[in-house]
Design a protein around this motif. Structure first.
Motif, PDB file in Angstrom:
ATOM      1  N   ARG A 124       0.705  -1.253   0.179  1.00  0.00           N
ATOM      2  CA  ARG A 124      -0.024  -0.106  -0.122  1.00  0.00           C
ATOM      3  C   ARG A 124       0.868   1.131   0.022  1.00  0.00           C
ATOM      4  NH1 ARG A 124      -3.574  -3.185   2.988  1.00  0.00           N
ATOM      5  NH2 ARG A 124      -5.633  -3.476   2.294  1.00  0.00           N
ATOM      6  N   ALA A 125       1.923   1.347   0.647  1.00  0.00           N
ATOM      7  CA  ALA A 125       2.875   2.149   0.793  1.00  0.00           C
ATOM      8  C   ALA A 125       3.458   2.685  -0.596  1.00  0.00           C
ATOM      9  CB  ALA A 125       4.082   2.378   1.548  1.00  0.00           C
ATOM     10  N   ILE A 126       3.927   1.402  -1.111  1.00  0.00           N
ATOM     11  CA  ILE A 126       4.441   1.747  -2.635  1.00  0.00           C
ATOM     12  C   ILE A 126       3.332   2.088  -3.577  1.00  0.00           C
ATOM     13  CG2 ILE A 126       5.436   0.047  -4.675  1.00  0.00           C
ATOM     14  CD1 ILE A 126       6.708  -1.427  -2.372  1.00  0.00           C
ATOM     15  N   ALA A 127       2.195   1.610  -3.581  1.00  0.00           N
ATOM     16  CA  ALA A 127       1.088   2.059  -4.389  1.00  0.00           C
ATOM     17  C   ALA A 127       0.833   3.698  -4.132  1.00  0.00           C
ATOM     18  CB  ALA A 127      -0.108   0.965  -4.203  1.00  0.00           C
ATOM     19  N   LYS A 128       0.622   3.934  -2.839  1.00  0.00           N
ATOM     20  CA  LYS A 128       0.391   5.225  -2.680  1.00  0.00           C
ATOM     21  C   LYS A 128       1.448   6.088  -3.271  1.00  0.00           C
ATOM     22  CE  LYS A 128      -0.692   8.464   1.088  1.00  0.00           C
ATOM     23  NZ  LYS A 128      -0.687   8.765   2.480  1.00  0.00           N
ATOM     24  N   ALA A 129       2.646   5.893  -2.957  1.00  0.00           N
ATOM     25  CA  ALA A 129       3.761   6.717  -3.412  1.00  0.00           C
ATOM     26  C   ALA A 129       4.199   6.967  -4.980  1.00  0.00           C
ATOM     27  CB  ALA A 129       4.882   6.454  -2.772  1.00  0.00           C
ATOM     28  N   PHE A 130       3.461   5.561  -5.568  1.00  0.00           N
ATOM     29  CA  PHE A 130       4.080   5.421  -6.840  1.00  0.00           C
ATOM     30  C   PHE A 130       2.721   4.780  -7.715  1.00  0.00           C
ATOM     31  CE2 PHE A 130       7.823   4.567  -4.194  1.00  0.00           C
ATOM     32  CZ  PHE A 130       8.563   5.626  -4.640  1.00  0.00           C
ATOM     33  N   PRO A 131       1.777   5.543  -7.794  1.00  0.00           N
ATOM     34  CA  PRO A 131       0.592   5.275  -8.522  1.00  0.00           C
ATOM     35  C   PRO A 131       0.729   4.244  -9.806  1.00  0.00           C
ATOM     36  CG  PRO A 131       0.312   7.475  -7.982  1.00  0.00           C
ATOM     37  CD  PRO A 131       1.705   6.995  -7.788  1.00  0.00           C
ATOM     38  N   HIS A 132       1.757   4.512 -10.515  1.00  0.00           N
ATOM     39  CA  HIS A 132       1.950   3.924 -11.720  1.00  0.00           C
ATOM     40  C   HIS A 132       2.249   2.309 -11.190  1.00  0.00           C
ATOM     41  CE1 HIS A 132       6.183   4.793 -10.846  1.00  0.00           C
ATOM     42  NE2 HIS A 132       6.522   3.688 -11.387  1.00  0.00           N
ATOM     43  N   VAL A 133       2.626   1.799 -10.136  1.00  0.00           N
ATOM     44  CA  VAL A 133       3.084   0.441  -9.971  1.00  0.00           C
ATOM     45  C   VAL A 133       1.661  -0.323  -9.408  1.00  0.00           C
ATOM     46  CG1 VAL A 133       4.453  -0.992  -8.538  1.00  0.00           C
ATOM     47  CG2 VAL A 133       5.294   1.232  -9.222  1.00  0.00           C
ATOM     48  N   THR A 134       1.508  -1.480 -10.051  1.00  0.00           N
ATOM     49  CA  THR A 134       0.359  -2.230  -9.681  1.00  0.00           C
ATOM     50  C   THR A 134       1.028  -3.503  -8.548  1.00  0.00           C
ATOM     51  OG1 THR A 134      -0.612  -2.243 -11.936  1.00  0.00           O
ATOM     52  CG2 THR A 134      -1.365  -4.156 -10.300  1.00  0.00           C
ATOM     53  N   CYS A 135       0.606  -3.289  -7.360  1.00  0.00           N
ATOM     54  CA  CYS A 135       1.191  -3.957  -6.138  1.00  0.00           C
ATOM     55  C   CYS A 135       0.069  -5.150  -5.825  1.00  0.00           C
ATOM     56  CB  CYS A 135       1.137  -3.046  -4.985  1.00  0.00           C
ATOM     57  SG  CYS A 135       2.339  -1.835  -5.494  1.00  0.00           S
ATOM     58  N   SER A 136       0.760  -6.224  -5.598  1.00  0.00           N
ATOM     59  CA  SER A 136       0.119  -7.564  -5.307  1.00  0.00           C
ATOM     60  C   SER A 136       0.786  -7.815  -3.946  1.00  0.00           C
ATOM     61  CB  SER A 136       0.115  -8.598  -6.256  1.00  0.00           C
ATOM     62  OG  SER A 136      -0.229  -8.107  -7.363  1.00  0.00           O
ATOM     63  N   VAL A 137      -0.076  -8.764  -3.130  1.00  0.00           N
ATOM     64  CA  VAL A 137       0.555  -9.233  -1.786  1.00  0.00           C
ATOM     65  C   VAL A 137       0.291 -10.981  -1.938  1.00  0.00           C
ATOM     66  CG1 VAL A 137       0.247  -9.470   0.452  1.00  0.00           C
ATOM     67  CG2 VAL A 137       0.162  -7.075  -0.407  1.00  0.00           C
ATOM     68  N   LEU A 138       1.317 -11.727  -2.023  1.00  0.00           N
ATOM     69  CA  LEU A 138       1.218 -13.181  -1.696  1.00  0.00           C
ATOM     70  C   LEU A 138       1.296 -13.517  -0.223  1.00  0.00           C
ATOM     71  CD1 LEU A 138       1.298 -15.836  -3.080  1.00  0.00           C
ATOM     72  CD2 LEU A 138       3.542 -15.861  -2.908  1.00  0.00           C
ATOM     73  N   GLU A 139       0.134 -14.131   0.010  1.00  0.00           N
ATOM     74  CA  GLU A 139       0.062 -14.509   1.687  1.00  0.00           C
ATOM     75  C   GLU A 139      -0.635 -15.870   1.875  1.00  0.00           C
ATOM     76  OE1 GLU A 139       0.996 -14.463   4.564  1.00  0.00           O
ATOM     77  OE2 GLU A 139       2.147 -12.695   4.905  1.00  0.00           O
ATOM     78  N   LEU A 140      -0.364 -16.417   2.861  1.00  0.00           N
ATOM     79  CA  LEU A 140      -0.907 -17.582   3.327  1.00  0.00           C
ATOM     80  C   LEU A 140      -2.454 -17.445   3.306  1.00  0.00           C
ATOM     81  CD1 LEU A 140       1.182 -18.694   6.274  1.00  0.00           C
ATOM     82  CD2 LEU A 140       1.294 -19.723   3.937  1.00  0.00           C
ATOM     83  N   PRO A 141      -3.207 -18.411   2.878  1.00  0.00           N
ATOM     84  CA  PRO A 141      -4.808 -18.371   2.861  1.00  0.00           C
ATOM     85  C   PRO A 141      -5.197 -17.773   3.987  1.00  0.00           C
ATOM     86  CG  PRO A 141      -3.815 -20.416   1.911  1.00  0.00           C
ATOM     87  CD  PRO A 141      -2.860 -19.792   2.368  1.00  0.00           C
ATOM     88  N   ARG A 142      -4.977 -18.067   5.099  1.00  0.00           N
ATOM     89  CA  ARG A 142      -5.429 -17.580   6.427  1.00  0.00           C
ATOM     90  C   ARG A 142      -5.304 -16.139   6.647  1.00  0.00           C
ATOM     91  NH1 ARG A 142      -2.050 -16.149  10.381  1.00  0.00           N
ATOM     92  NH2 ARG A 142       0.017 -16.895  10.263  1.00  0.00           N
ATOM     93  N   VAL A 143      -4.307 -15.645   6.016  1.00  0.00           N
ATOM     94  CA  VAL A 143      -4.299 -14.226   6.211  1.00  0.00           C
ATOM     95  C   VAL A 143      -5.045 -13.659   5.128  1.00  0.00           C
ATOM     96  CG1 VAL A 143      -2.493 -12.507   5.925  1.00  0.00           C
ATOM     97  CG2 VAL A 143      -1.948 -14.457   7.044  1.00  0.00           C
ATOM     98  N   VAL A 144      -5.113 -14.175   3.804  1.00  0.00           N
ATOM     99  CA  VAL A 144      -5.636 -13.457   2.808  1.00  0.00           C
ATOM    100  C   VAL A 144      -7.196 -13.589   2.869  1.00  0.00           C
ATOM    101  CG1 VAL A 144      -6.224 -13.684   0.403  1.00  0.00           C
ATOM    102  CG2 VAL A 144      -3.879 -13.740   1.180  1.00  0.00           C
ATOM    103  N   ASP A 145      -7.728 -14.560   3.617  1.00  0.00           N
ATOM    104  CA  ASP A 145      -9.235 -14.627   3.850  1.00  0.00           C
ATOM    105  C   ASP A 145      -9.436 -13.534   4.796  1.00  0.00           C
ATOM    106  OD1 ASP A 145      -9.245 -16.888   2.217  1.00  0.00           O
ATOM    107  OD2 ASP A 145      -9.278 -18.443   3.938  1.00  0.00           O
ATOM    108  N   ALA A 146      -8.804 -12.912   5.455  1.00  0.00           N
ATOM    109  CA  ALA A 146      -9.079 -12.101   6.657  1.00  0.00           C
ATOM    110  C   ALA A 146      -9.022 -10.714   6.027  1.00  0.00           C
ATOM    111  CB  ALA A 146      -8.404 -12.327   7.896  1.00  0.00           C
ATOM    112  N   MET A 147      -8.428 -10.499   4.960  1.00  0.00           N
ATOM    113  CA  MET A 147      -8.181  -9.041   4.480  1.00  0.00           C
ATOM    114  C   MET A 147      -9.271  -8.484   3.573  1.00  0.00           C
ATOM    115  SD  MET A 147      -5.256  -7.950   5.413  1.00  0.00           S
ATOM    116  CE  MET A 147      -5.311  -9.004   6.819  1.00  0.00           C
ATOM    117  N   PRO A 148      -9.972  -7.302   3.967  1.00  0.00           N
ATOM    118  CA  PRO A 148     -10.962  -6.688   3.195  1.00  0.00           C
ATOM    119  C   PRO A 148     -10.351  -6.265   2.013  1.00  0.00           C
ATOM    120  CG  PRO A 148     -10.348  -5.317   5.124  1.00  0.00           C
ATOM    121  CD  PRO A 148      -9.319  -6.512   5.205  1.00  0.00           C
TER     122      PRO A 148
END
Length: 190
Positions: free
Chosen positions: A146-170
């Protein structure tokens, strides 16, 4: 407190009243101890707190692992880490099976990301010139992405995380969360 002041964690001062030093000293924060205080309003010169990271580093799981450093350094083979030697499993396996340590680990990684993301964006932003996509591997709640995406809007950012973490992210549209295990697959990005 005297030990912490002598170590540079706090600064000890004495109070002068009517030209006479008060019997009890008082203490001020130093650069090091400011990192232990929750002051995340960075818009007014605040800073992220890393106390959760220090709490994890002093947890019984990490402390016990450190007791195996001597044996690990003497081994000819690099087969196991000191953590695996102490607990019979790697850090991520223990995080999955021990809820208390998993929570401590998640909070520690989040505090570290808040601290480091500010430095990355401020001091190393030139790294993102010409980059259009980034995958934050093990990026937990997406703080760094999110910090990278905010500072550099031209960059598409993804997060690879374990399913237990991803399932809890809005979903908020800022970053894409991908459920997976970095030991098995890392999505392509620049």
């Amino acid at each position: 407190m005297t030990f912490l002041a002598t170590s540079g964690i706090f600064r000890e001062k004495t109070h002068q009243e009517h030209g006479v030093a008060a019997p009890e000293p008082y203490y001020h924060l130093t650069t090091a101890s400011r990192l232990l205080v929750d002051d995340e309003d960075t818009t007014r010169g605040g800073h992220p707190c890393i106390s959760q990271l220090l709490a994890m580093c002093s947890s019984p799981f990490i402390f016990t692992a450190s007791l195996n450093l001597d044996e690990w350094l003497k081994e000819e083979e690099d087969a196991r880490t000191p953590f695996a030697m102490a607990h019979g499993a790697g850090v991520y396996d223990v995080v999955r099976r021990n809820a208390a340590f998993g929570s401590c680990f998640d909070e520690a990684m989040a505090s570290d990301s808040r601290f480091v993301s500010e430095i990355v964006v401020r001091d190393y932003g030139k790294v993102f010139a010409g980059v259009t996509s980034v995958v934050d591997v093990g990026g937990h709640n997406g703080t760094m992405a999110r910090a990278i995406a905010k500072a550099f809007p031209h960059v598409t950012c993804s997060v690879l995380e374990l399913p237990r973490v991803v399932d809890a992210m809005p979903a908020d549209g800022t970053v894409e969360f991908i459920a997976g295990d970095m030991r098995e697959f890392i999505p392509p990005a620049e």
